[in-house]
Motif scaffolding. Structure first.
Motif, short mmCIF file in Angstrom:
data_model
loop_
_atom_site.label_atom_id
_atom_site.label_comp_id
_atom_site.label_asym_id
_atom_site.label_seq_id
_atom_site.Cartn_x
_atom_site.Cartn_y
_atom_site.Cartn_z
N SER A 92 23.27 42.62 39.24
CA SER A 92 22.60 43.25 40.30
C SER A 92 23.15 43.16 41.52
O SER A 92 24.04 42.45 41.58
CB SER A 92 21.05 42.62 40.41
N TYR A 93 23.01 44.32 42.38
CA TYR A 93 23.46 44.42 43.70
C TYR A 93 23.09 43.38 44.67
O TYR A 93 21.96 43.12 44.69
CB TYR A 93 23.01 45.67 44.23
N ARG A 94 24.11 42.66 45.19
CA ARG A 94 23.72 41.74 46.30
C ARG A 94 23.90 42.41 47.67
O ARG A 94 23.24 42.26 48.67
CB ARG A 94 24.62 40.38 46.15
N VAL A 95 25.02 43.09 48.00
CA VAL A 95 25.44 44.04 49.17
C VAL A 95 25.78 45.40 48.73
O VAL A 95 26.40 45.54 47.62
CB VAL A 95 26.16 43.30 50.14
N HIS A 96 25.57 46.49 49.33
CA HIS A 96 25.92 47.83 49.24
C HIS A 96 26.06 48.43 50.52
O HIS A 96 25.56 48.18 51.43
CB HIS A 96 25.07 48.45 48.25
N GLN A 97 26.89 49.56 50.21
CA GLN A 97 26.82 50.54 51.53
C GLN A 97 27.04 51.97 50.77
O GLN A 97 27.70 52.21 49.72
CB GLN A 97 27.89 50.63 52.30
N GLY A 98 26.09 53.02 51.29
CA GLY A 98 26.07 54.19 50.96
C GLY A 98 25.59 54.61 49.45
O GLY A 98 25.32 55.67 49.15
N GLU B 260 31.69 31.60 44.38
CA GLU B 260 31.27 30.42 43.43
C GLU B 260 31.12 29.08 44.59
O GLU B 260 30.05 28.32 44.50
CB GLU B 260 32.51 29.82 42.65
N GLN B 261 31.86 28.94 45.61
CA GLN B 261 31.92 28.07 46.38
C GLN B 261 30.42 28.10 47.29
O GLN B 261 29.53 27.19 47.62
CB GLN B 261 32.99 27.88 47.44
N ALA B 262 30.13 29.53 47.81
CA ALA B 262 29.18 29.71 48.32
C ALA B 262 27.54 29.39 47.47
O ALA B 262 26.84 28.88 48.10
CB ALA B 262 28.91 31.18 49.16
N MET B 263 27.78 29.81 46.42
CA MET B 263 26.63 29.49 45.60
C MET B 263 26.31 27.90 45.17
O MET B 263 25.26 27.47 45.34
CB MET B 263 26.82 30.09 43.91
N LEU B 264 27.39 27.33 45.31
CA LEU B 264 27.29 25.74 44.96
C LEU B 264 26.92 25.21 46.16
O LEU B 264 25.95 24.47 46.30
CB LEU B 264 28.60 25.23 44.81
N TYR B 265 27.22 25.91 47.49
CA TYR B 265 26.60 25.31 48.84
C TYR B 265 25.06 25.48 48.99
O TYR B 265 24.30 24.74 49.31
CB TYR B 265 27.27 26.05 50.09
N ASN C 230 29.27 41.03 52.74
CA ASN C 230 29.15 42.07 53.62
C ASN C 230 30.81 42.47 54.29
O ASN C 230 31.00 43.59 54.50
CB ASN C 230 28.01 41.96 54.75
N ILE C 231 30.89 41.43 54.81
CA ILE C 231 32.27 41.48 55.57
C ILE C 231 33.41 42.18 54.60
O ILE C 231 34.13 42.79 54.90
CB ILE C 231 32.87 40.12 56.40
N ALA C 232 33.50 41.52 53.38
CA ALA C 232 34.63 42.03 52.25
C ALA C 232 34.51 43.19 52.02
O ALA C 232 35.31 44.11 51.84
CB ALA C 232 34.37 41.07 51.20
N LEU C 233 33.02 43.72 51.96
CA LEU C 233 32.74 45.31 51.43
C LEU C 233 33.29 46.08 52.57
O LEU C 233 33.72 47.15 52.22
CB LEU C 233 31.28 45.24 51.23
N ASP C 234 32.81 45.69 53.78
CA ASP C 234 33.16 46.58 54.95
C ASP C 234 34.93 46.74 55.04
O ASP C 234 35.41 47.73 55.34
CB ASP C 234 32.66 46.09 56.40
N THR C 235 35.50 45.60 54.87
CA THR C 235 36.86 45.52 54.93
C THR C 235 37.31 46.40 54.06
O THR C 235 38.56 47.37 54.17
CB THR C 235 37.44 44.19 54.78
N GLY D 69 33.14 28.99 56.12
CA GLY D 69 32.18 28.56 57.03
C GLY D 69 31.10 29.57 56.89
O GLY D 69 30.28 29.49 57.99
N LEU D 70 31.25 30.76 56.15
CA LEU D 70 30.10 31.73 56.34
C LEU D 70 29.03 31.50 55.14
O LEU D 70 29.59 31.31 54.11
CB LEU D 70 30.47 33.23 56.50
N GLY D 71 27.99 32.21 55.31
CA GLY D 71 27.08 32.21 53.98
C GLY D 71 27.36 33.30 53.18
O GLY D 71 28.30 34.27 53.50
N LEU D 72 26.82 33.22 52.06
CA LEU D 72 27.17 34.28 50.94
C LEU D 72 26.98 35.68 51.21
O LEU D 72 27.96 36.57 51.16
CB LEU D 72 26.60 34.03 49.54
#
Length: 368
Positions: free
Chosen positions: A187-193, A291-296, A159-164, A151-154
């Motif tokens: 290309s990078y969509r999210v990043h840290q550091g 894939e689901q988020a992109m389709l959404y 971001n949650i996945a990378l943090d975890t 139920g969350l956006g891409l």
């Protein structure tokens, strides 16, 4: 219940056959007995010497925080005590091992209180506990990401996945790159550091560098020291950031690679096979979510276009209705008025010329 005694069976012989290290210390920390497991580890007999000198190489009794010896507590309370400590070691062979130290109060024949100390190597147990805890943390990470992908956006999912991931494997830097279907570039969509100036310029082709190879083959890559890898891109960045340990795993939706997850550390060999397996599992989970988020997102964009088209259609319909209304009001009304006048004239002409009554009646109905 009495204690069985047999003159042919001596207690020291039994204790010498124990695999665990066992010795007896008096109230002044002097060793009164040591079994064979202890004696085989020492260059000379420990009997009569103080335990902290023999076993720890210290000039005074062990105390916190290095080693919290419970001997005094056992002597004073008369109760046994157990502690776990890292094994003191001077070489790499025994480094990282743990022992469980248990002390029991015992009295000698004169009634003096001594302490029997039993040392057991629990490194295997400790390693098993560590592995169980690690697996538990891995399951927690998977569960946390599973919850996030619902139920969350891409961007929120990534971001949650990378943090975890960075938290669970103690990574320092990382990022998630997505594959563009049209350009076939990563290309990078999210990043840290990672420096923003570096992230913005990254546009990788399939097969280019470690990340490109992972995206092309769909197989994860574990690198002990990426700064020494000749295929690594941007060695200037790697040196500037001091990056060493590196993992790159594909993000898959079924058999299709939709992106790549990269994690880095400043410690060579920081990541292991277990880390790669965990990230690979997360990669498969994330791939489906992406894939689901992109389709959404595509569906949302399609819905927005439909709404805009509907609004345009409604505006066009309203403008056409107004145009027709104007024409009816202006042109058609004038035409109808003119027609009515013409019919009125014809009716008058018919009366003057004494035209048949039936014709005049029909002309009157047309005028009405």
């Amino acid at each position: 219940m009495g204690i069985y005694t047999d003159p042919d069976i001596r207690l020291p012989q039994i204790l010498d056959n124990l695999e665990d290290r066992l010795f007896i210390i008096d109230g002044e920390f002097r060793v009164r007995f040591a079994n064979a497991s202890i004696r085989q580890r020492l260059p000379e007999s420990p009997l009569g010497k103080r335990c902290y000198e023999v076993f720890q190489g210290r000039a005074k009794p062990c105390e916190a925080p290095l080693w919290d010896c419970p001997l005094t507590k056992v002597v004073q309370s008369g109760n046994p005590a157990t502690i776990v400590h890292p094994e003191p070691s001077s070489d790499d062979a025994t480094a990282g091992r743990y022992i469980r130290l248990t002390m029991y109060p015992v009295k000698d024949s004169q009634g003096n209180l001594n302490v029997m100390e039993l040392r057991r190597d629990i490194s295997a147990e400790r390693e098993l506990e560590t592995q169980i805890l690690r697996r538990h943390h891995h399951l927690q990470a998977l569960n946390r990401i599973s919850t996030a992908v619902s139920g969350l956006g891409l961007d929120a999912i990534l971001n949650i996945a990378l943090d975890t991931v960075l938290e669970i494997i103690n990574g320092l830097q990382g990022g998630i790159l997505l594959l563009d279907e049209k350009s076939k570039k990563l290309s990078y969509r999210v990043h840290q550091g990672l420096p923003a100036r570096f992230v913005e310029k990254v546009k990788l082709n399939l097969g280019e560098g470690i990340t490109g190879r992972v995206a092309q083959t769909g197989e994860p890559i574990l690198v002990e020291d990426i700064s020494k890898d000749p295929t690594a891109l941007r060695p200037d960045l790697l040196n500037a950031e001091g990056l060493k340990g590196f993992i790159s795993v594909p993000l898959k939706a079924k058999d299709k690679v939709v992106g790549v997850l990269n994690i880095a550390s400043r410690t060579p060999g920081r990541f292991g096979i277990d880390d790669m397996y965990l990230l690979n599992s997360i990669g498969c989970q994330l791939g489906i979510a992406i894939e689901q988020a992109m389709l959404y997102e595509q569906l949302s964009r399609g819905r927005e276009r439909y709404q805009k088209l509907l609004q345009y259609t409604l505006r066009a319909r309203e403008e056409e209705r107004k145009r027709i209304a104007r024409e009816l009001h202006d042109e058609t009304s004038q035409s109808l008025t003119g027609l009515a006048l013409s019919l009125r004239v014809l009716m008058q002409m018919a009366e003057i010329r004494d035209i048949e009554a039936d014709f005049r009646e029909r002309l009157g109905k047309a005028h009405s």
